[in-house]
Structure formats: C-alpha cells, structure tokens
Scaffold this motif. Sequence first.
Motif, PDB file in Angstrom:
ATOM      1  N   LYS A   9     -45.689 -45.755  -1.256  1.00 43.84           N
ATOM      2  CA  LYS A   9     -47.111 -44.881  -0.648  1.00 43.84           C
ATOM      3  C   LYS A   9     -47.192 -44.865   0.857  1.00 43.84           C
ATOM      4  O   LYS A   9     -46.585 -45.505   1.627  1.00 43.84           O
ATOM      5  CB  LYS A   9     -48.040 -45.433  -1.439  1.00 43.84           C
ATOM      6  CG  LYS A   9     -48.219 -45.315  -2.851  1.00 43.84           C
ATOM      7  CD  LYS A   9     -49.520 -45.936  -3.379  1.00 43.84           C
ATOM      8  CE  LYS A   9     -49.565 -45.647  -4.869  1.00 43.84           C
ATOM      9  NZ  LYS A   9     -50.903 -46.135  -5.513  1.00 43.84           N
ATOM     10  N   TYR A  49     -51.616 -36.774  -9.725  1.00 45.63           N
ATOM     11  CA  TYR A  49     -52.374 -37.732 -10.434  1.00 45.63           C
ATOM     12  C   TYR A  49     -53.531 -37.165 -11.279  1.00 45.63           C
ATOM     13  O   TYR A  49     -54.564 -37.714 -11.413  1.00 45.63           O
ATOM     14  CB  TYR A  49     -53.257 -38.416  -9.140  1.00 45.63           C
ATOM     15  CG  TYR A  49     -52.403 -39.561  -8.807  1.00 45.63           C
ATOM     16  CD1 TYR A  49     -51.946 -40.761  -9.617  1.00 45.63           C
ATOM     17  CD2 TYR A  49     -51.732 -39.570  -7.555  1.00 45.63           C
ATOM     18  CE1 TYR A  49     -51.332 -41.989  -9.021  1.00 45.63           C
ATOM     19  CE2 TYR A  49     -51.139 -40.733  -6.850  1.00 45.63           C
ATOM     20  CZ  TYR A  49     -50.647 -41.812  -7.871  1.00 45.63           C
ATOM     21  OH  TYR A  49     -49.953 -42.781  -7.224  1.00 45.63           O
ATOM     22  N   LYS A 109     -56.632 -52.195  -3.516  1.00 44.25           N
ATOM     23  CA  LYS A 109     -56.316 -51.436  -4.773  1.00 44.25           C
ATOM     24  C   LYS A 109     -56.163 -50.108  -4.378  1.00 44.25           C
ATOM     25  O   LYS A 109     -55.225 -49.661  -5.104  1.00 44.25           O
ATOM     26  CB  LYS A 109     -57.600 -51.694  -5.588  1.00 44.25           C
ATOM     27  CG  LYS A 109     -57.566 -51.335  -6.941  1.00 44.25           C
ATOM     28  CD  LYS A 109     -58.786 -51.804  -7.737  1.00 44.25           C
ATOM     29  CE  LYS A 109     -58.568 -51.621  -9.312  1.00 44.25           C
ATOM     30  NZ  LYS A 109     -59.818 -51.860  -9.924  1.00 44.25           N
TER      31      LYS A 109
HETATM   32  P1  CMP Z   1     -51.136 -45.906  -9.125  1.00 41.94           P
HETATM   33  O1  CMP Z   1     -50.283 -47.146  -9.810  1.00 41.94           O
HETATM   34  O2  CMP Z   1     -50.576 -45.508  -8.253  1.00 41.94           O
HETATM   35  O3  CMP Z   1     -52.171 -45.158 -10.115  1.00 41.94           O
HETATM   36  C1  CMP Z   1     -53.348 -44.686  -9.694  1.00 41.94           C
HETATM   37  C2  CMP Z   1     -53.675 -45.314  -8.441  1.00 41.94           C
HETATM   38  O4  CMP Z   1     -55.308 -44.976  -8.341  1.00 41.94           O
HETATM   39  C3  CMP Z   1     -53.537 -46.687  -8.465  1.00 41.94           C
HETATM   40  O5  CMP Z   1     -52.172 -47.056  -8.338  1.00 41.94           O
HETATM   41  C4  CMP Z   1     -54.474 -47.103  -7.144  1.00 41.94           C
HETATM   42  O6  CMP Z   1     -53.816 -47.195  -6.124  1.00 41.94           O
HETATM   43  C5  CMP Z   1     -55.469 -46.017  -7.318  1.00 41.94           C
HETATM   44  N1  CMP Z   1     -56.892 -46.566  -7.339  1.00 41.94           N
HETATM   45  C6  CMP Z   1     -57.934 -46.559  -6.613  1.00 41.94           C
HETATM   46  N2  CMP Z   1     -58.887 -47.200  -6.878  1.00 41.94           N
HETATM   47  C7  CMP Z   1     -58.741 -47.537  -8.363  1.00 41.94           C
HETATM   48  C8  CMP Z   1     -59.570 -48.017  -9.304  1.00 41.94           C
HETATM   49  N3  CMP Z   1     -60.676 -48.522  -9.146  1.00 41.94           N
HETATM   50  N4  CMP Z   1     -59.005 -48.453 -10.701  1.00 41.94           N
HETATM   51  C9  CMP Z   1     -57.456 -47.938 -10.675  1.00 41.94           C
HETATM   52  N5  CMP Z   1     -56.864 -47.416  -9.610  1.00 41.94           N
HETATM   53  C10 CMP Z   1     -57.419 -47.205  -8.745  1.00 41.94           C
END
Ligand code: CMP
Length: 139
Positions: A9, A49, A109
């Motif tokens: 990322k 997404y 996160k």
């Molecule tokens: P990723 O595995 O790329 O899939 C969805 C992404 O949403 C996750 O990683 C996080 O980087 C992002 N994200 C941001 N906030 C949250 C949250 N509260 N719960 C889950 N995913 C989140």
Amino acid sequence: MSQTLAIIKPDAVGSGKAGKILAHLEDVGFTVKALRLTTLSREQAGAFYAVHEGRPFYDELVHFMMSGPVIPMVLEADDAVARLRETIGATDPAEAAEGTVRKLYAESKGRNAIHASDSDENAAQEIAFFFSRHERLGL
Ligand code: CMP
C-alpha cells in the motif's frame, strides 16, 4: 499450487519498505508471478474495495489507496490465500502477531502496509482486476 493477490500500500511504498516486504514474502516461500507499480484513480480504488462501500472507513480507505503508488502482485504457493494472510497478520498492526508483515511495517489499521485476498474466489477476482491472463500465467 494456488495464487493470491497482494498489494503493497501507499504508506509502505512511500516510506521505502516495499523491497523489505517483497523480500519477506519471498523468504517465506511465495513466488512472484506478476508485479507492477501503479497509482490508482479514485474510480479504481473505489471499485477494488466496493465490498466495503457504505462502511464508515470506506471513504478514508479509498482516499488513502489513491494517495500514492501501490504495488499489486500475484503470489503463488501451496494454499496461497491462507498462507499469505497468516504471513501479513491481523488488519490492525497492534493486534498482529510478532514477525508478521503488518507487525513489522504497518503504521495503523488504515495505513496497514499490505492487502491480501481473503478467499480463493476473491483472489481470482482481484488478480483479474490488475493483471491479464498472459501476465499472471505467462500464456
Ligand atoms: P485490507 O486488508 O486492505 O482490507 C480493507 C481495508 O480497510 C483494511 O485492510 C484496512 O486497511 C482498512 N480499514 C480501515 N479501517 C478499518 C476498520 N475499522 N475495519 C476494517 N478495515 C479497516
């Protein structure tokens, strides 16, 4: 052997961690079958997404994913989807196991260094989102 999709990322590419992350993935046994560096448009980030559309973090996620270059790649291994998710660790680096990619390199996160497909079905869709059949299979 099976395939999965990873995306290094914008946080990790921007802070110069992409090479270390790629080496980590190769060291644990993944073979890189296709890879590129690209910057996603708003439309591409939103479409990738789309499953999260409507969730409170969706707009921030889309904005972050278009904020700088990303490195999508097709990785191959036995049981690739499960092995990659184990290798990268929990979504939140504060909860990720020691030695995982997110524990080592993620900031938060939201800015969590790497994405990995969560099922074989999604892996096939996500691989096709970025790579042609020729690029991922050499055919
Ligand atoms: P990723 O595995 O790329 O899939 C969805 C992404 O949403 C996750 O990683 C996080 O980087 C992002 N994200 C941001 N906030 C949250 C949250 N509260 N719960 C889950 N995913 C989140």
